[in-house]
Design a protein around this motif. Structure first.
Motif, PDB file in Angstrom:
ATOM      1  N   PHE A   1      -7.827  -8.712   1.254  1.00  0.00           N
ATOM      2  CA  PHE A   1      -7.894  -7.724   2.339  1.00  0.00           C
ATOM      3  C   PHE A   1      -8.864  -8.168   3.436  1.00  0.00           C
ATOM      4  O   PHE A   1      -9.518  -7.351   4.072  1.00  0.00           O
TER       5      PHE A   1
ATOM      6  N   THR B   1      -6.682   5.531  -3.255  1.00  0.00           N
ATOM      7  CA  THR B   1      -6.637   4.135  -2.808  1.00  0.00           C
ATOM      8  C   THR B   1      -6.132   3.231  -3.930  1.00  0.00           C
ATOM      9  O   THR B   1      -5.341   2.317  -3.693  1.00  0.00           O
ATOM     10  N   THR B   2      -6.576   3.507  -5.147  1.00  0.00           N
ATOM     11  CA  THR B   2      -6.121   2.714  -6.293  1.00  0.00           C
ATOM     12  C   THR B   2      -4.615   2.829  -6.460  1.00  0.00           C
ATOM     13  O   THR B   2      -3.914   1.829  -6.600  1.00  0.00           O
TER      14      THR B   2
ATOM     15  N   ILE C   1      -2.259   3.851  -4.303  1.00  0.00           N
ATOM     16  CA  ILE C   1      -1.432   3.454  -3.158  1.00  0.00           C
ATOM     17  C   ILE C   1      -1.606   1.984  -2.779  1.00  0.00           C
ATOM     18  O   ILE C   1      -0.645   1.323  -2.405  1.00  0.00           O
ATOM     19  N   VAL C   2      -2.833   1.460  -2.882  1.00  0.00           N
ATOM     20  CA  VAL C   2      -3.118   0.110  -2.384  1.00  0.00           C
ATOM     21  C   VAL C   2      -3.456  -0.876  -3.508  1.00  0.00           C
ATOM     22  O   VAL C   2      -2.820  -1.921  -3.638  1.00  0.00           O
ATOM     23  N   LEU C   3      -4.480  -0.563  -4.294  1.00  0.00           N
ATOM     24  CA  LEU C   3      -5.001  -1.543  -5.257  1.00  0.00           C
ATOM     25  C   LEU C   3      -4.031  -1.863  -6.391  1.00  0.00           C
ATOM     26  O   LEU C   3      -3.827  -3.034  -6.714  1.00  0.00           O
TER      27      LEU C   3
ATOM     28  N   TYR D   1      -1.142  -4.042  -5.258  1.00  0.00           N
ATOM     29  CA  TYR D   1      -1.668  -5.356  -4.882  1.00  0.00           C
ATOM     30  C   TYR D   1      -2.005  -6.170  -6.128  1.00  0.00           C
ATOM     31  O   TYR D   1      -1.638  -7.344  -6.247  1.00  0.00           O
TER      32      TYR D   1
END
Length: 153
Positions: A61, A125-126, A128-130, A133
């Motif tokens: 990121f 965030t975990t 949706i993103v982490l 990823y």
């Protein structure tokens, strides 16, 4: 709130071969070269074993990350576990399982459980993103291990 990420691969190679590649810090760095990943062990050995600590440094990121993990469980060639001791997550546990399927084939399962800091914002965030990823990184790594193991075995 924890997120669990799982990647399962079937590899045409012996279980011991796959296990040894998965615990090799040089192979780890090669598999994630795009993020300029490096891995340094406390022992200097490239093959991790019970009690070893490894520090990973990478760029994700657009930021530099550093995380240290310890091998907390080890049963060659069936499984090992690494757990974050210092780093960006509230908790990270990475289980590596290897099942002999016969005929020189191995089922490799990576199961990572993560908890991010920052309460409800971290949980969102975990999810949706982490987690997506990290699943892509684990998949990329599994493809690399599969390619190497099938060349060797």
């Amino acid at each position: 709130m924890s997120a669990v990420i799982e990647v399962v691969s079937v590899i045409n190679a012996a279980t011991g071969t796959v296990f040894d590649l998965e615990r090799d810090v040089d192979v780890h760095a090669e598999s994630l070269a795009g993020s300029r990943e490096t891995a340094t062990t406390t022992t200097g050995r490239r093959q991790l074993t019970l009690g070893d600590e490894v520090t990973f440094r990478a760029r994700h990121f657009g930021l530099r990350w550093r995380m240290t993990s310890r091998i907390s469980a080890y049963n060659r060639p069936h499984h090992f576990v690494d757990e974050q001791t210092r780093g960006p997550f509230r908790a990270l546990r990475h289980e590596h399982h290897f099942e002999d399927l016969g005929d020189g084939r191995t089922r490799m399962t990576d199961r990572m459980t993560i908890r991010a800091p920052f309460g409800p914002v971290g949980a969102v965030t975990t999810r949706i993103v982490l987690a997506p990823y990290l699943k892509r990184l684990l998949t990329k790594r599994a493809v690399h291990i599969k390619r190497l193991a099938e060349q060797v075995g």
